[in-house]
Design an enzyme around this catalytic site. Structure first.
Site, PDB file in Angstrom:
ATOM      1  N   CYS A 185       4.587 -15.405 -12.083  1.00 35.15           N
ATOM      2  CA  CYS A 185       5.468 -15.794 -12.903  1.00 35.15           C
ATOM      3  C   CYS A 185       5.393 -17.466 -13.118  1.00 35.15           C
ATOM      4  O   CYS A 185       4.510 -18.134 -13.701  1.00 35.15           O
ATOM      5  CB  CYS A 185       6.906 -15.244 -12.846  1.00 35.15           C
ATOM      6  SG  CYS A 185       7.865 -15.211 -13.958  1.00 35.15           S
TER       7      CYS A 185
ATOM      8  N   HIS B 145       5.592  -9.447 -11.108  1.00 29.66           N
ATOM      9  CA  HIS B 145       6.213  -9.759  -9.920  1.00 29.66           C
ATOM     10  C   HIS B 145       5.752  -8.784  -9.047  1.00 29.66           C
ATOM     11  O   HIS B 145       6.367  -7.739  -8.577  1.00 29.66           O
ATOM     12  CB  HIS B 145       7.614  -9.856 -10.264  1.00 29.66           C
ATOM     13  CG  HIS B 145       8.066 -10.979 -10.777  1.00 29.66           C
ATOM     14  ND1 HIS B 145       8.263 -12.322 -10.188  1.00 29.66           N
ATOM     15  CD2 HIS B 145       8.405 -11.143 -12.089  1.00 29.66           C
ATOM     16  CE1 HIS B 145       8.838 -13.090 -11.017  1.00 29.66           C
ATOM     17  NE2 HIS B 145       8.906 -12.631 -12.465  1.00 29.66           N
TER      18      HIS B 145
ATOM     19  N   GLU C 296       6.047  -8.930  -5.895  1.00 27.90           N
ATOM     20  CA  GLU C 296       7.101  -8.779  -4.788  1.00 27.90           C
ATOM     21  C   GLU C 296       8.442  -7.998  -4.926  1.00 27.90           C
ATOM     22  O   GLU C 296       9.077  -7.625  -4.210  1.00 27.90           O
ATOM     23  CB  GLU C 296       7.753 -10.118  -4.390  1.00 27.90           C
ATOM     24  CG  GLU C 296       8.695 -11.009  -5.329  1.00 27.90           C
ATOM     25  CD  GLU C 296       7.941 -11.447  -6.741  1.00 27.90           C
ATOM     26  OE1 GLU C 296       6.806 -10.978  -6.990  1.00 27.90           O
ATOM     27  OE2 GLU C 296       8.733 -12.152  -7.254  1.00 27.90           O
TER      28      GLU C 296
END
Lengths: 228, 96
Positions: A86, A193, A195
């Site tokens: 990002c 993302h 994560e």
């Protein structure tokens, strides 16, 4: 144990998510403030998402002048694995560590959604063994439209630098590009993302494959050994 | 010497400008025959430099290193001498 440094700029917001997600795959992490970044002895460096410096000037533009980016460039030149997600992807492009630039989504909307990605290159420590896989990951960005001149785009495609491509393009990105690598393959950036999709509780686990790929890659290739 | 530079940053002609497109649509609702809109940014900087050549060099560095991204933006610079005492950032309203 694999050692991962996670960079924090003013306005970074995803560093603790990465810290948590890496704890699930058995990696040792350290969050480092951008003015004190020291990557000696680390296997990988993560540039997480957020709004560094409030996205002023352009997303990632001010972070590029931070001492952290100088150290990141040295680390990358020596073969260290670097992942930007990002805003981290935006910073890596602004820093010239990855080609092109990320501009305003063509629909002008901030897109917060789940997307499907195709993995098109496994010549990176973050996607080894994942080529051909479809991964479902969340996105949350207003400037994710990857742009480059025709010559750069041609080189990106010819050299197989596209790592992730959107199945359905959410932001107008050129050639549906969601993530790229550098020529050497040790630097990777993507808008989604990983994560935030590393455990069932969060609605998906596909991001965990990216972190696991790093953990299993480290030490298996001289270029990815810990950089001192 | 104190100088004031106005740095204009605009997306290159071949780069899409979705904000400009949105403004174009809105202006067309006013029925004014607008056929094209490009948006950009104006940054006004006050700084010290030895002379006009040094001032020009400094603003080129500002544009290249931070204010514009060479991949997507063009920039242009206007430089003038600034009053060393008063920092006046009011908009110059040029007469048409």
């Amino acid at each position: 144990m694999v050692r991962v440094a996670i960079l924090r700029f003013p306005g970074t917001w995803s560093e603790r998510d990465f810290e948590h997600a890496f704890s699930l795959v058995g990696a040792d992490t350290e969050i480092q403030w951008h003015e004190d970044v020291d990557l000696r002895g680390f296997d990988a460096a993560i540039v997480p998402g957020g709004f560094s410096y409030g996205d002023y000037v352009r997303a990632g533009a001010i972070a590029r002048l931070s001492p952290a980016v100088r150290e990141l460039r040295r680390f990358a030149d020596e073969g260290g694995a670097v992942l930007g997600s990002c805003n981290g992807f935006q910073i890596l492009c602004e820093a010239g560590l990855l080609p092109g630039a990320l501009t305003r989504n063509t629909g002008l909307e901030f897109r917060c959604d789940w997307v499907m990605l195709r993995v098109e290159s496994d010549a990176t420590p973050f996607t080894r063994g994942l080529r051909g896989r479809s991964l479902r990951m969340p996105i949350a960005h207003g400037e994710g439209c990857w742009t480059a001149d025709a010559e750069t785009l041609e080189r990106v495609e010819a050299d197989g630098l596209v790592v992730f491509r959107y199945v359905e393009n959410p932001n107008g990105s050129t050639a549906d590009i969601a993530g790229l690598r550098n020529e050497a393959g040790n630097v990777v950036g993507l808008m989604p993302h990983p994560e935030r999709c590393s455990e069932e509780l969060l609605g998906g686990t596909d991001g965990r494959a990216v972190l696991e790929a790093l953990v299993s890659s480290v030490g298996t290739e001289p270029a990815l050994a810990a950089v001192s | 010497m104190r100088y004031r530079a106005t740095i204009h940053v605009r997306p290159k002609p071949e780069v899409r400008d979705p904000q400009g497109d949105a403004i174009l649509g809105a202006l067309n609702s006013l029925g004014l025959g607008v056929t094209g809109v490009r948006t950009g940014k104006e940054i006004v900087v006050t700084f010290d430099a030895a002379d006009e050549a040094a001032a020009k060099k400094a603003t080129d560095t500002m544009g290249r290193e931070l204010l514009a991204n060479p991949v997507i933006d063009d920039f242009a610079v206007e430089i003038s001498r600034a009053d060393p005492v008063v920092e006046d950032f009011s908009i110059d309203l040029a007469t048409p």
